[in-house]
Scaffold this motif. Structure first.
Motif, short mmCIF file in Angstrom:
data_model
loop_
_atom_site.label_atom_id
_atom_site.label_comp_id
_atom_site.label_asym_id
_atom_site.label_seq_id
_atom_site.Cartn_x
_atom_site.Cartn_y
_atom_site.Cartn_z
N PHE A 1 0.77 -1.30 0.36
CA PHE A 1 -0.51 -0.39 0.31
C PHE A 1 0.95 0.95 0.11
N HIS A 2 2.62 0.78 0.45
CA HIS A 2 3.15 2.08 0.53
C HIS A 2 2.73 2.81 -1.47
N PRO A 3 2.97 4.29 -0.67
CA PRO A 3 2.66 5.28 -2.13
C PRO A 3 3.63 5.60 -3.20
N GLY A 4 4.76 5.23 -2.27
CA GLY A 4 6.14 5.91 -2.57
C GLY A 4 6.70 4.00 -3.15
N GLY A 5 6.02 3.40 -2.88
CA GLY A 5 6.63 1.55 -3.81
C GLY A 5 7.01 0.84 -2.41
N VAL A 6 7.50 -0.65 -2.84
CA VAL A 6 8.31 -0.69 -2.01
C VAL A 6 9.62 -0.94 -2.12
N ASP A 7 10.02 -0.63 -3.09
CA ASP A 7 11.89 -0.18 -2.63
C ASP A 7 12.05 0.72 -1.66
N GLN A 8 11.10 2.04 -1.82
CA GLN A 8 11.91 2.61 -1.11
C GLN A 8 11.07 2.08 0.23
N LEU A 9 10.13 1.86 0.84
CA LEU A 9 9.95 1.13 1.98
C LEU A 9 10.99 0.31 2.29
N MET A 10 11.99 -0.94 1.91
CA MET A 10 12.54 -1.63 2.00
C MET A 10 13.99 -1.08 2.61
N ARG A 11 13.83 0.25 1.89
CA ARG A 11 15.24 0.52 2.23
C ARG A 11 15.47 1.26 4.14
N GLY A 12 14.59 0.76 4.48
CA GLY A 12 14.33 0.81 5.95
C GLY A 12 14.55 -0.40 6.74
N ALA A 13 14.37 -1.66 6.02
CA ALA A 13 14.20 -2.90 6.72
C ALA A 13 15.54 -3.51 7.08
N GLY A 14 15.07 -3.94 8.43
CA GLY A 14 15.78 -4.42 9.69
C GLY A 14 17.53 -3.33 9.91
N LYS A 15 16.77 -1.93 9.12
CA LYS A 15 17.81 -1.74 9.94
C LYS A 15 17.58 -0.70 11.13
N GLU A 16 18.08 -0.03 11.89
CA GLU A 16 17.79 1.22 12.94
C GLU A 16 17.59 2.33 12.98
N LYS A 17 18.04 2.85 12.16
CA LYS A 17 18.21 4.21 11.84
C LYS A 17 18.08 4.38 10.34
N ASP A 18 17.77 3.56 9.70
CA ASP A 18 18.00 4.20 8.13
C ASP A 18 16.21 4.31 8.03
N GLY A 19 15.31 3.78 8.62
CA GLY A 19 13.91 4.08 8.30
C GLY A 19 13.56 5.36 8.61
N GLU A 20 13.59 5.27 9.52
CA GLU A 20 13.25 6.84 10.17
C GLU A 20 14.23 8.19 9.64
N ARG A 21 15.00 7.48 9.16
CA ARG A 21 16.12 9.50 8.75
C ARG A 21 15.37 9.43 7.30
N LEU A 22 14.99 8.20 6.45
CA LEU A 22 14.76 8.60 5.12
C LEU A 22 13.30 9.29 5.13
N PHE A 23 12.40 7.92 5.69
CA PHE A 23 10.88 8.18 6.80
C PHE A 23 11.36 10.41 6.48
N ASN A 24 12.08 10.64 7.80
CA ASN A 24 11.13 11.86 7.60
C ASN A 24 12.40 13.17 7.39
N GLU A 25 13.28 12.96 5.92
CA GLU A 25 13.99 12.87 4.56
C GLU A 25 12.37 13.39 3.42
N VAL A 26 11.78 11.95 3.40
CA VAL A 26 10.47 12.50 2.46
C VAL A 26 9.53 13.01 2.97
N HIS A 27 8.83 12.12 3.75
CA HIS A 27 7.33 12.98 4.36
C HIS A 27 7.35 12.75 6.20
N PRO A 28 8.16 14.07 6.82
CA PRO A 28 7.75 14.02 7.98
C PRO A 28 6.24 14.63 8.17
N TRP A 29 5.93 14.65 7.83
CA TRP A 29 4.67 15.39 7.78
C TRP A 29 3.29 13.46 7.65
N VAL A 30 4.36 12.54 7.59
CA VAL A 30 2.98 11.74 7.88
C VAL A 30 2.74 11.22 8.97
#
Ligand code: HEM
Length: 92
Positions: free
Chosen positions: A41-70
């Motif tokens: 369901f991720h509007p940004g696609g599976v590949d984008q969401l997968m960049r944070g998978a299994g990672k301690e910090k990358d997910g939140e950092r990338l998330f905040n870079e792209v759409h901190p308002w979500v």
């Protein structure tokens, strides 16, 4: 029935890469979520969401870079797995 939350040490988080049949887990504000049910369901696609998978910090950092308002919490609240702890705290 409230979900059973668990303590997630880094080794357990790293296991959940979203690959080879494993769920993809991501961390937001110290809380661990299963991203797999939301993946398609991720509007940004599976590949984008997968960049944070299994990672301690990358997910939140990338998330905040792209759409901190979500609102991660509102959208993935039911996917909460537990809290991230240190390796020693995760041992019984
Ligand atoms: C859209 C990346 C995690 C919810 C997007 C887009 C990208 C992206 C590139 C497309 C923006 C566009 O097409 O203009 C990422 C990355 C993530 C991540 C790299 C983590 C590794 C999440 C999570 C959620 C989420 C965890 C939900 C809790 C959304 C929503 C949109 C979106 C609702 C569309 C709305 C909007 O752009 O304002 N994402 N995302 N994303 N993502 Fe993510």
């Amino acid at each position: 029935v409230p979900p059973q939350l668990i303590r997630v040490p880094p080794s357990l988080l790293k296991y959940h890469t979203g690959r080879k049949g494993k769920d993809a887990w991501g961390v937001w504000k110290g809380k661990v979520y299963n991203l797999t049910p939301y993946m398609k369901f991720h509007p940004g696609g599976v590949d984008q969401l997968m960049r944070g998978a299994g990672k301690e910090k990358d997910g939140e950092r990338l998330f905040n870079e792209v759409h901190p308002w979500v609102s991660w919490e509102n959208m993935l609240g039911e996917c909460l797995v537990g809290i991230l702890v240190s390796e020693s705290e995760g041992k019984p």
